[in-house]
Design a protein around this motif. Structure first.
Motif, PDB file in Angstrom:
ATOM      1  N   ASP A  35      16.272   5.272 -36.261  1.00 53.15           N
ATOM      2  CA  ASP A  35      15.686   3.248 -36.413  1.00 53.15           C
ATOM      3  C   ASP A  35      17.047   2.695 -36.682  1.00 53.15           C
ATOM      4  O   ASP A  35      17.765   2.713 -37.982  1.00 53.15           O
ATOM      5  N   PRO A  36      18.158   2.131 -36.143  1.00 52.45           N
ATOM      6  CA  PRO A  36      17.966   1.923 -34.806  1.00 52.45           C
ATOM      7  C   PRO A  36      18.717   3.542 -34.046  1.00 52.45           C
ATOM      8  O   PRO A  36      19.178   3.794 -33.776  1.00 52.45           O
ATOM      9  N   TRP A  37      17.806   3.240 -32.187  1.00 53.39           N
ATOM     10  CA  TRP A  37      18.343   4.261 -31.387  1.00 53.39           C
ATOM     11  C   TRP A  37      19.302   3.337 -30.841  1.00 53.39           C
ATOM     12  O   TRP A  37      19.533   2.521 -31.142  1.00 53.39           O
ATOM     13  N   TYR A  38      19.780   3.844 -29.786  1.00 56.65           N
ATOM     14  CA  TYR A  38      20.855   3.458 -28.534  1.00 56.65           C
ATOM     15  C   TYR A  38      20.207   2.574 -28.370  1.00 56.65           C
ATOM     16  O   TYR A  38      19.293   2.718 -27.976  1.00 56.65           O
ATOM     17  N   ASP A  39      20.727   1.506 -28.274  1.00 54.17           N
ATOM     18  CA  ASP A  39      21.481   0.084 -27.279  1.00 54.17           C
ATOM     19  C   ASP A  39      21.962   0.628 -25.924  1.00 54.17           C
ATOM     20  O   ASP A  39      22.899   0.765 -25.584  1.00 54.17           O
ATOM     21  N   PHE A  40      20.182   0.877 -25.166  1.00 57.58           N
ATOM     22  CA  PHE A  40      21.327   2.084 -24.009  1.00 57.58           C
ATOM     23  C   PHE A  40      21.842   0.434 -22.600  1.00 57.58           C
ATOM     24  O   PHE A  40      20.579  -0.479 -22.722  1.00 57.58           O
TER      25      PHE A  40
END
Length: 335
Positions: A35-40
């Motif tokens: 957290d956070p994961w990827y900003d996709f």
């Protein structure tokens, strides 16, 4: 900890598989792992045909690639045709701005057209490797590997190798434990080394031949032991020479190098997910002593075990263990 911005570059006719692989690895929220994961973000024209059945509305135009930390270029609709100039320019601009750029399958033709592969070793689907080498003679095309990591420029072979490269990127960003957790959810192998063969010339084994899958599982359960090539050959009911030939055909390397790689991968997981000392991990991975583990670990990954542990444990909790098998009424498992 800020999220890594991943942009997927799409154009008309992009194939389904490689696009879906990138979306499933980077675009599904896995903030329970990190957290956070990827900003996709998906970048491309206003409306893009996916294969010959679907249409996709990207989040923003190709100019959005320049704001990404990592740019993923999936396969081309037709590698025999020069890739769109706007895509090539956008990928080049993103790389010039500092982005890490990775191609999946024939996406390597886009990277080559942008000049990013000049003087570099690269790969693509074996079927198109000769065409890539002929069209771009400054690229050192290797048709026999799953993927090539050349720092800020990465290329993969076709289909399943695209998933291997995506998981490799997760491993670079978040460590082996997280990458393995994602692989378990996708029900794919947690790690296939980039140097593994593309299986282009490997025939279907005859009934009398032995699959190496069972041998791999047997060896992985005994990494704490001093295994030798003779031990592996005996278990596989082969001569040492025959085993070496099978190993090279399947993995692209020798049995001892494969064992060494697996021991390092196990050490990575233990460093990320336990508080065990380096001495304890050295014993658990068959390295014997902390000195031996440190030497092999630093030679392979470029950092000592303690520094690796600080990198992948300071910014996030350890990845959770895989959940127990669901009951018939259990909710859908996490993606």
């Amino acid at each position: 900890m800020s999220s890594v911005r991943v942009a997927l570059a799409v154009t008309e006719g992009v194939p389904h598989f490689e696009l879906a692989a990138a979306c499933d690895v980077f675009g599904v929220d896995r903030s329970d792992l990190v957290d956070p994961w990827y900003d996709f973000t998906v970048c491309g024209p206003a409306s893009v045909g996916v294969g010959d059945r679907f249409r996709l509305a990207p989040d923003e135009g190709l100019d959005g690639l320049v704001r990404a930390d990592t740019v993923i270029v999936p396969a081309c609709a037709d590698p025999a045709v020069e890739p769109p100039a706007d895509l090539v320019e956008a990928v080049r601009a993103a790389h010039d701005a500092g982005a890490r750029v990775a191609s999946l399958c024939t996406g390597a033709f886009v990277l080559a057209a942008a000049g990013l592969l000049d003087g570099r070793r690269a790969t693509t689907h074996w079927w198109h490797a000769a065409a890539l080498a002929a069209r771009h003679p400054r690229v050192r095309v290797d048709p026999d590997v799953l993927y090539v990591d050349d720092g800020r420029v990465l290329t993969s072979a076709g289909k399943a190798a695209a998933m291997d490269l995506c998981l490799h990127l997760v491993r670079l960003d978040h460590g082996a434990a997280v990458a393995n957790a994602v692989a378990r959810r996708l029900v794919v192998p947690p790690h296939r080394a980039g140097g593994q063969a593309q299986f282009v010339a490997t025939p279907v084994p005859e009934p009398r031949d032995h699959s190496l899958d069972a041998l791999f599982a047997w060896a992985l359960a005994r990494l704490d032991r001093p295994l030798t090539v003779e031990d592996l050959a005996r278990r596989a009911s082969m001569s040492s020479r025959n085993l070496a030939r099978h190993f090279h055909a399947v993995t692209g390397t020798t049995p001892l190098r494969w064992l060494s790689t697996q021991r390092i991968h196990r050490a990575q997981e233990l460093l990320e997910t336990t508080d065990d000392s380096v001495d304890t991990i050295a014993t658990a991975t068959g390295m014997g002593t902390a000195t031996t583990l440190r030497r092999h670990f630093h030679r392979t990954l470029g950092v000592p075990p303690d520094a690796y542990r600080r990198t992948f444990r300071s910014a996030r909790p350890a990845a959770p263990s895989p959940p127990a098998p669901p009951s018939p009424r259990a909710p859908t498992p996490p993606r």
